[in-house]
Design an enzyme around this catalytic site. Sequence first.
Site, PDB file in Angstrom:
ATOM      1  N   SER A   1     -34.900 -13.816   3.105  1.00 52.92           N
ATOM      2  CA  SER A   1     -34.952 -12.676   4.013  1.00 52.92           C
ATOM      3  C   SER A   1     -36.169 -11.820   3.687  1.00 52.92           C
ATOM      4  CB  SER A   1     -33.686 -11.835   3.874  1.00 52.92           C
ATOM      5  OG  SER A   1     -32.584 -12.582   4.305  1.00 52.92           O
TER       6      SER A   1
ATOM      7  N   ARG B   1     -26.194  -6.098   5.309  1.00 53.95           N
ATOM      8  CA  ARG B   1     -25.244  -7.030   4.712  1.00 53.95           C
ATOM      9  C   ARG B   1     -24.897  -6.552   3.316  1.00 53.95           C
ATOM     10  NH1 ARG B   1     -27.219 -11.266   3.033  1.00 53.95           N
ATOM     11  NH2 ARG B   1     -29.364 -11.085   3.717  1.00 53.95           N
TER      12      ARG B   1
ATOM     13  N   LYS C   1     -24.411 -15.342  10.035  1.00 56.28           N
ATOM     14  CA  LYS C   1     -24.435 -15.759   8.630  1.00 56.28           C
ATOM     15  C   LYS C   1     -23.087 -16.340   8.199  1.00 56.28           C
ATOM     16  CE  LYS C   1     -28.622 -14.019   8.001  1.00 56.28           C
ATOM     17  NZ  LYS C   1     -29.804 -14.891   7.983  1.00 56.28           N
TER      18      LYS C   1
ATOM     19  N   ARG D   1     -32.559  -2.957  13.508  1.00 63.67           N
ATOM     20  CA  ARG D   1     -32.664  -4.304  14.084  1.00 63.67           C
ATOM     21  C   ARG D   1     -32.726  -4.283  15.597  1.00 63.67           C
ATOM     22  NH1 ARG D   1     -32.452  -9.061  10.501  1.00 63.67           N
ATOM     23  NH2 ARG D   1     -32.268  -8.100   8.465  1.00 63.67           N
TER      24      ARG D   1
ATOM     25  N   HIS E   1     -30.940 -21.920   6.201  1.00 58.82           N
ATOM     26  CA  HIS E   1     -31.544 -20.627   6.540  1.00 58.82           C
ATOM     27  C   HIS E   1     -33.015 -20.874   6.903  1.00 58.82           C
ATOM     28  CE1 HIS E   1     -32.239 -16.178   5.107  1.00 58.82           C
ATOM     29  NE2 HIS E   1     -32.075 -16.248   6.398  1.00 58.82           N
TER      30      HIS E   1
ATOM     31  N   TYR F   1     -21.714  -3.345  10.968  1.00 59.94           N
ATOM     32  CA  TYR F   1     -23.121  -3.763  10.941  1.00 59.94           C
ATOM     33  C   TYR F   1     -23.251  -5.247  11.282  1.00 59.94           C
ATOM     34  CZ  TYR F   1     -27.547  -5.454   9.401  1.00 59.94           C
ATOM     35  OH  TYR F   1     -28.752  -6.112   9.385  1.00 59.94           O
TER      36      TYR F   1
ATOM     37  N   ASP G   1     -34.167 -18.194  12.431  1.00 58.84           N
ATOM     38  CA  ASP G   1     -33.354 -17.829  11.268  1.00 58.84           C
ATOM     39  C   ASP G   1     -32.472 -18.956  10.739  1.00 58.84           C
ATOM     40  OD1 ASP G   1     -32.686 -15.608   9.469  1.00 58.84           O
ATOM     41  OD2 ASP G   1     -30.686 -15.708  10.339  1.00 58.84           O
TER      42      ASP G   1
ATOM     43  N   CYS H   1     -39.265 -12.440   4.247  1.00 57.68           N
ATOM     44  CA  CYS H   1     -40.457 -13.189   3.871  1.00 57.68           C
ATOM     45  C   CYS H   1     -41.138 -13.838   5.068  1.00 57.68           C
ATOM     46  CB  CYS H   1     -40.122 -14.217   2.804  1.00 57.68           C
ATOM     47  SG  CYS H   1     -39.680 -13.453   1.232  1.00 57.68           S
TER      48      CYS H   1
END
Length: 588
Positions: free
Chosen positions: A248, A69, A206, A371, A226, A197, A277, A250
Amino acid sequence: MTNNKTVLSWLEEMKALVTPDEVVWIDGSEEQLEALRKQACETGEMIKLNEEKLPGCYLHRTAVNDVARVEGRTFICSQKEEDAGPTNHWMDPQKAYKMLFDIARGSYKGRTMYVIPYSMGPIGSPLAKIGIEVTDSIYVVLNMAIMTRVGQAVLDVLGDSSDWVKGLHCKVNIEEENRYICHFPEDNYIISVNSGYGGNVLLGKKCFALRIASFLGKNEGWMAEHMLILGIENPQGEVKYVSAAFPSACGKTNLAMLIPPEGYREKGYKVWTVGDDIAWMRQGPDGRLYAINPEAGFFGVAPGTNMKSNPNALISTQKGTIFTNVVQNLDDNTVWWESLDKNPPEHAMNWKGEPWNGKTSDQKGAHPNSRFTAPAKNCPCISPEFENTAGVPISAIIFGGRRAQTTPLVYQSKDWNNGVFVGSIMASETTAAATGAVGVVRRDPMAMLPFCGYHMGDYFKHWFEMGEKLGDKAPKIFNTNWFRLDDEGHFIWPGFGDNFRVLEWIIRRCEGKVDAVETPIGFVPKAEDINLEGLEDFTVEDLQKILDVDKAAWAKEAEGIEEFYKQFGDRLPQELRNQLETLKKNCQ
Ligand code: GTP
Ligand code: MN
Ligand code: MN
């Protein structure tokens, strides 16, 4: 496929703009998707992997400068600049439309325009929303078909309604300075140009489910967050649901798919994954807060995922999955990434598609942000409520970040408003683990800094309003920190599956079954109330260390918060200022 006039007229506009040779509607059928997979393999856009070992799995490589991103190229195009707030990049909508349409003009020439009708959330759920994305990329179509519910059924539910989100994706020039991920919250419109991407082009994720949806949620009285969603089942078979917001990287995906430690499992404790997510949450008919996962798949980070760290995620990737930017093992045509196992392939291609020997190379084989796109239904612990259109009732909301010091393992906020304060001060820090040196604190309120589609001051206000509406039915709010370091820079708390011990305390607090210690920041567990049975190399003294609330450290923290709050100016709710004053007073 539809007679919806708002859809058809927009598609006419799009056709005239991007001038495709052909238009194909994605109907959601397996035949159509299979034909597209074949076509993508013929052009080299995707590589079919070993059908016996990884049935229905494919590999894709993005351009080397298009792997993540790009927050710097992400814009909120609200009419007024101030409505985007100080934490977003803003662009004037008229200028943005003109620039983006100029880029898109004629860009599908010689190509096919795929029209993807998709539902975020179970089709027909009162909490779900619909979008239509047009793209000329089969990779995007196939990813969207995993991450969302696509096809005719979506259009059937939409009917004549104009309540849907437009999404245009195109790619003419892959240089980063030409990349724009633009959101028009007032128009329900997303335009993404010059990226291939995932996070930039799977517009349901997102872009829609967080940036556009957070704006819709503010206006319509619900929340787009989130957050992971999980269910905790006790030996009596009762399930309590919690949602958790971590920035992100974590560990949302880890916590969402957690396997309880030995001892708990035998007694019958289980964790069920609803989402890893994003959560959409709305007050239900009984007054409680209900959550759905708007997604239908997991778009997870591959490196670090293995049978020890997250077996459920790894198993989810073993069929029907698209891998992006991982290593291709040429001996058996499977995939590999750093820390998958201790046996990197010698005869392989790295994420860039160059020959790579995992035994001798000093370079990483997989991109650190490589990913997997895996169907949620593959997950061994997917919740039986995953498709429930009513969502699941949330008992607790957990905030958390990566803090080497200061923040205890877990604490409970004093009430909802104090919990909003706890979320607003969330932060993570970079740590030089080897020396234990503490890096820079990056505040990321509610893990939404990159994803809030409007002014964050108004976003905090919306949280307070939700609390008022929910009243005594509101979930309890907690904060966790799995990442406290010792003097040598090692994690003190074992984490991963053992985080279940903390979840257990959280649930017992929600049920009013356990006492706690009041501190300047909230309620911390008594050490004896966290079950340490079966833990090796972790003592009550260790626990005490990470439950500690250091007044001096928190007084310093308060200074950092004050500094951070300044940017929100008048739009920062007075209640947050009051909360900060209380914290300062408590730390004197
Ligand atoms: P996005 O999907 O990008 O939103 O991020 P995410 O929150 O799902 O995080 P991700 O799964 O990418 O992050 C996982 C990272 O957190 C890995 O480096 C894990 O090793 C680490 N991690 C997860 N849980 C724990 C834990 O309990 N303790 C420790 N020490 N590390 C953990
Ligand atoms: Mn994740
Ligand atoms: Mn995320």
